[in-house]
Design an enzyme around this catalytic site. Structure first.
Site, mmCIF file in Angstrom:
data_model
loop_
_atom_site.group_PDB
_atom_site.id
_atom_site.type_symbol
_atom_site.label_atom_id
_atom_site.label_comp_id
_atom_site.label_asym_id
_atom_site.label_seq_id
_atom_site.Cartn_x
_atom_site.Cartn_y
_atom_site.Cartn_z
ATOM 1 N N ARG A 167 0.812 -1.230 0.000
ATOM 2 C CA ARG A 167 0.000 0.000 0.000
ATOM 3 C C ARG A 167 0.841 1.275 0.000
ATOM 4 N NH1 ARG A 167 -2.681 -3.015 3.944
ATOM 5 N NH2 ARG A 167 -4.545 -4.012 3.110
ATOM 6 N N LYS B 117 2.770 11.428 -10.974
ATOM 7 C CA LYS B 117 1.984 10.489 -11.783
ATOM 8 C C LYS B 117 2.830 9.266 -12.066
ATOM 9 C CE LYS B 117 -1.319 13.309 -14.356
ATOM 10 N NZ LYS B 117 -1.769 13.693 -15.712
ATOM 11 N N GLU C 43 8.860 18.696 -24.317
ATOM 12 C CA GLU C 43 8.154 19.040 -23.063
ATOM 13 C C GLU C 43 8.594 20.420 -22.559
ATOM 14 O OE1 GLU C 43 5.736 17.039 -22.289
ATOM 15 O OE2 GLU C 43 6.346 14.949 -22.626
ATOM 16 N N LYS D 268 6.604 23.088 -13.943
ATOM 17 C CA LYS D 268 5.762 21.917 -13.689
ATOM 18 C C LYS D 268 5.385 21.851 -12.212
ATOM 19 C CE LYS D 268 4.602 17.212 -14.337
ATOM 20 N NZ LYS D 268 4.833 15.909 -14.913
ATOM 21 N N GLU E 295 -5.348 16.767 -10.980
ATOM 22 C CA GLU E 295 -5.987 17.128 -12.251
ATOM 23 C C GLU E 295 -7.495 17.322 -12.095
ATOM 24 O OE1 GLU E 295 -3.874 15.143 -15.351
ATOM 25 O OE2 GLU E 295 -5.449 15.575 -16.805
ATOM 26 N N ARG F 234 -3.798 21.459 -14.099
ATOM 27 C CA ARG F 234 -2.859 20.411 -14.493
ATOM 28 C C ARG F 234 -3.136 19.913 -15.912
ATOM 29 N NH1 ARG F 234 0.139 15.720 -10.962
ATOM 30 N NH2 ARG F 234 1.431 15.051 -12.696
ATOM 31 N N ASN G 274 -1.340 18.843 -20.659
ATOM 32 C CA ASN G 274 -1.652 17.911 -21.738
ATOM 33 C C ASN G 274 -1.628 18.570 -23.110
ATOM 34 O OD1 ASN G 274 -2.008 15.671 -20.079
ATOM 35 N ND2 ASN G 274 -4.098 16.292 -19.572
ATOM 36 N N HIS H 80 -0.884 16.626 -26.224
ATOM 37 C CA HIS H 80 -0.874 15.212 -25.864
ATOM 38 C C HIS H 80 -2.108 14.439 -26.332
ATOM 39 C CE1 HIS H 80 2.682 16.241 -23.633
ATOM 40 N NE2 HIS H 80 2.795 15.029 -23.140
ATOM 41 N N HIS I 45 -0.599 11.369 -27.916
ATOM 42 C CA HIS I 45 -0.783 9.998 -27.413
ATOM 43 C C HIS I 45 -1.435 9.110 -28.476
ATOM 44 C CE1 HIS I 45 -0.602 11.044 -22.829
ATOM 45 N NE2 HIS I 45 0.585 10.796 -23.341
ATOM 46 N N HIS J 135 8.205 9.734 -27.490
ATOM 47 C CA HIS J 135 7.082 10.454 -26.894
ATOM 48 C C HIS J 135 7.087 11.927 -27.339
ATOM 49 C CE1 HIS J 135 4.095 11.612 -23.930
ATOM 50 N NE2 HIS J 135 4.935 12.529 -23.456
HETATM 51 N N1 LIG Z 1 4.642 10.536 -15.131
HETATM 52 C C1 LIG Z 1 4.740 11.632 -15.836
HETATM 53 O O1 LIG Z 1 4.361 12.706 -15.389
HETATM 54 C C2 LIG Z 1 5.342 11.560 -17.201
HETATM 55 C C3 LIG Z 1 5.648 12.743 -17.873
HETATM 56 C C4 LIG Z 1 6.249 12.654 -19.104
HETATM 57 C C5 LIG Z 1 6.516 11.421 -19.675
HETATM 58 N N2 LIG Z 1 6.194 10.292 -19.006
HETATM 59 C C6 LIG Z 1 6.466 8.978 -19.593
HETATM 60 O O2 LIG Z 1 7.878 8.860 -19.815
HETATM 61 C C7 LIG Z 1 8.111 7.991 -20.910
HETATM 62 C C8 LIG Z 1 9.092 8.632 -21.848
HETATM 63 O O3 LIG Z 1 10.250 8.969 -21.118
HETATM 64 P P1 LIG Z 1 11.706 8.828 -21.753
HETATM 65 O O4 LIG Z 1 11.742 9.537 -23.036
HETATM 66 O O5 LIG Z 1 12.647 9.200 -20.697
HETATM 67 O O6 LIG Z 1 11.765 7.262 -22.129
HETATM 68 P P2 LIG Z 1 12.691 6.060 -21.655
HETATM 69 O O7 LIG Z 1 12.689 5.889 -20.207
HETATM 70 O O8 LIG Z 1 12.259 4.895 -22.469
HETATM 71 O O9 LIG Z 1 14.175 6.477 -22.124
HETATM 72 C C9 LIG Z 1 14.445 6.634 -23.511
HETATM 73 C C10 LIG Z 1 15.654 5.796 -23.956
HETATM 74 O O10 LIG Z 1 16.861 6.399 -23.477
HETATM 75 C C11 LIG Z 1 17.701 5.428 -22.856
HETATM 76 N N3 LIG Z 1 18.458 6.178 -21.846
HETATM 77 C C12 LIG Z 1 17.989 6.696 -20.697
HETATM 78 N N4 LIG Z 1 18.908 7.475 -20.111
HETATM 79 C C13 LIG Z 1 19.993 7.444 -20.904
HETATM 80 C C14 LIG Z 1 21.265 8.074 -20.853
HETATM 81 N N5 LIG Z 1 21.583 8.943 -19.885
HETATM 82 N N6 LIG Z 1 22.147 7.824 -21.830
HETATM 83 C C15 LIG Z 1 21.818 6.982 -22.853
HETATM 84 N N7 LIG Z 1 20.630 6.397 -22.983
HETATM 85 C C16 LIG Z 1 19.722 6.605 -22.011
HETATM 86 C C17 LIG Z 1 16.760 4.402 -22.342
HETATM 87 O O11 LIG Z 1 17.402 3.159 -22.201
HETATM 88 C C18 LIG Z 1 15.669 4.378 -23.425
HETATM 89 O O12 LIG Z 1 16.056 3.535 -24.472
HETATM 90 C C19 LIG Z 1 6.761 7.719 -21.535
HETATM 91 O O13 LIG Z 1 6.320 6.459 -21.135
HETATM 92 C C20 LIG Z 1 5.858 8.796 -20.949
HETATM 93 O O14 LIG Z 1 4.508 8.393 -20.872
HETATM 94 C C21 LIG Z 1 5.617 10.346 -17.784
HETATM 95 ZN ZN LIG Z 2 4.544 14.245 -22.277
#
Ligand SMILES: NC(=O)c1ccc[n+]([C@@H]2O[C@H](COP(=O)([O-])OP(=O)(O)OC[C@H]3O[C@@H](n4cnc5c(N)ncnc54)[C@H](O)[C@@H]3O)[C@@H](O)[C@H]2O)c1
Ligand SMILES: [Zn+2]
Length: 327
Positions: free
Chosen positions: A84, A106, A148, A190, A200, A205, A209, A212, A216, A228
Site C-alpha cells: 500500500r 503520476k 516538453e 511543472k 488534475e 494540471r 496535456n 498530448h 498519445h 514520446h
Molecule cells: N509521469 C509523468 O508525469 C510523465 C511525464 C512525461 C513522460 N512520461 C512517460 O515517460 C516515458 C518517456 O520517457 P523517456 O523519453 O525518458 O523514455 P525512456 O525511459 O524509455 O528512455 C528513452 C531511452 O533512453 C535510454 N536512456 C535513458 N537514459 C539514458 C542516458 N543517460 N544515456 C543513454 N541512454 C539513455 C533508455 O534506455 C531508453 O532507451 C513515456 O512512457 C511517458 O509516458 C511520464
Molecule cells: Zn509528455
C-alpha cells in the site's frame, strides 16, 4: 533498497549508483527490464513485485527509479502499490524525466485499454538530477525531451520560449550551464502547476496535456515507433492549427512555434503517412475525455492556454491530415 533500471541505463550508471548506496551503508539490489515503453506493463510490474517479495522489502525499505520516464513511471507505480505504498527516489537520466516524468507524482503502466491507463499519484521523496547523464543520451532523445520544455514555455512562459530561441545551439550542444538552467526552469513550471492541481481536478494540471491528445493517439497508433516528444511535437502542431482555425492564435505565433520545434530537430510533419481516421478515433479513448467530450488545450497566445470541449472531429481530421502534407 531496490534500484530499478532499464538494461541500457544499468550499463551506463548502474555501478556508480550501487556503489553510492553501499557507501551510505544501505543494502541494495538492482533489478532491470528491457529499454522502451513496452516495459511499462503489468508483466514487468509483476516482476518487480516478485523481486520485492524475495527481498522481503517492507515499509522501512525504498525503491530507486534509475532511468527515463519508463523507469520512473513503472518503479513509482510499484512503490505506490507495494504494501500500500513505500517511498521511492527518482534518479532521472533522460531530459524527459529530468523536466517532466520525475515531477508531479503520476506513476503507472500502459494497458490494452490505453496508455498510462493504470496508475496512481505517488510522489518521490527525492529527485536527484545529474545533468551530466545527458552527455550519453542520443540526440534524438534530447530533442524528444525538448518537446516538453517547449510545451512548458508555450503554456506558461513567453520569455522562456524566447530563451529557447536564443539558446538553441547551446541547448543542442548540451552546454552544462544552459542545461542546468533549462532543467531548473522546467521543474519550476511543472512544480507550480502540480502544486495548484495535484490530481488534475481544476483544469490547471490539464494544461500540461497540451499537444498530448493527438500526441498519445499517434504514439499509440505507431505502437511507440516514435519517441514520446516527437509524437507530442506533432500533437502540438495540430493544437496550434486548431487554435488558428478557431481565430484564437495569430498566424505569426503559429509560424514561430513551428520554427522553434524544427530548430530543435522535432518533426512538424509526419515522418510516415498517418492513418487519419484511426488517429482521430484514438483521441476519443484518451484519458482526457471527460463525460464523452474531449478536452482540448488550445492557445490564445504564447503563454495563454485555453481549454475547449467543442472541437469537432472534422476539424481535428483536417489538421491531422495536414501532418501528412510533406510537400
Ligand atoms: N509521469 C509523468 O508525469 C510523465 C511525464 C512525461 C513522460 N512520461 C512517460 O515517460 C516515458 C518517456 O520517457 P523517456 O523519453 O525518458 O523514455 P525512456 O525511459 O524509455 O528512455 C528513452 C531511452 O533512453 C535510454 N536512456 C535513458 N537514459 C539514458 C542516458 N543517460 N544515456 C543513454 N541512454 C539513455 C533508455 O534506455 C531508453 O532507451 C513515456 O512512457 C511517458 O509516458 C511520464
Ligand atoms: Zn509528455
Amino acid at each position: 533498497v531496490l534500484v530499478c533500471s532499464d538494461e541500457t541505463v544499468r550499463e551506463l550508471y548502474g555501478e556508480p549508483v550501487m556503489r553510492s548506496l553501499a557507501s551510505a551503508g544501505l543494502g541494495a539490489e538492482l533489478h532491470t527490464f528491457p529499454p522502451g515503453d513496452a516495459s511499462k506493463c503489468l508483466d514487468q510490474l509483476n516482476r518487480i513485485y516478485r523481486k520485492l517479495g524475495q527481498m522481503g522489502l517492507a515499509r522501512d525499505g525504498f525503491l530507486v527509479a534509475l532511468g527515463g520516464g519508463v523507469a520512473s513511471d513503472l518503479t513509482g507505480f510499484a512503490a505506490a502499490t507495494w504494501m500500500r505504498g513505500v517511498p521511492y527516489a527518482s534518479c532521472p537520466t533522460t531530459l524527459e524525466a529530468d523536466i517532466d516524468a520525475s515531477i508531479g507524482g503520476k506513476t503507472g503502466v500502459n494497458h490494452a485499454a490505453g496508455k498510462n491507463m493504470v496508475g496512481a499519484f505517488h510522489h518521490p521523496d527525492l529527485v536527484a538530477v545529474d545533468p551530466e547523464c545527458l552527455q550519453t543520451l542520443p540526440a534524438r532523445d534530447v530533442s524528444s525531451g525538448l518537446a516538453e520544455s517547449l510545451k512548458h514555455a508555450l503554456i506558461r512562459d513567453p520569455e522562456f520560449l524566447l530563451w529557447h530561441e536564443q539558446n538553441v545551439a547551446d541547448i543542442l550542444a548540451l552546454e552544462p550551464d544552459k542545461m542546468t538552467e533549462l532543467i531548473e526552469r522546467n521543474q519550476h513550471i511543472k512544480g507550480q502547476i502540480v502544486q495548484v492541481d495535484e490530481q488534475e481536478r481544476t483544469g490547471q494540471r490539464a494544461l500540461l496535456n497540451f499537444g498530448h491528445t493527438v500526441g498519445h493517439a499517434i504514439e499509440d497508433w505507431t505502437s511507440y515507433g516514435l519517441r514520446h516528444g516527437e509524437a507530442v511535437a506533432l500533437g502540438m502542431m495540430v493544437a496550434v492549427w486548431i487554435s488558428q482555425a478557431r481565430n484564437l492564435l495569430h498566424e505569426t505565433q503559429a509560424h514561430r512555434i513551428e520554427s522553434v520545434l524544427q530548430a530543435v530537430n522535432l518533426p512538424v510533419r509526419a515522418p510516415l503517412t498517418l492513418d487519419v481516421d484511426a488517429i482521430v478515433d484514438r483521441t476519443h479513448s484518451d484519458k482526457k475525455v471527460r463525460r464523452g467530450q474531449r478536452r482540448w488545450v488550445l492557445l490564445e497566445d504564447i503563454g495563454r492556454p485555453v481549454i475547449r470541449h467543442d472541437v469537432e472531429d472534422s476539424l481535428v481530421r483536417e489538421m491531422v491530415r495536414r501532418l501528412n502534407d510533406t510537400g
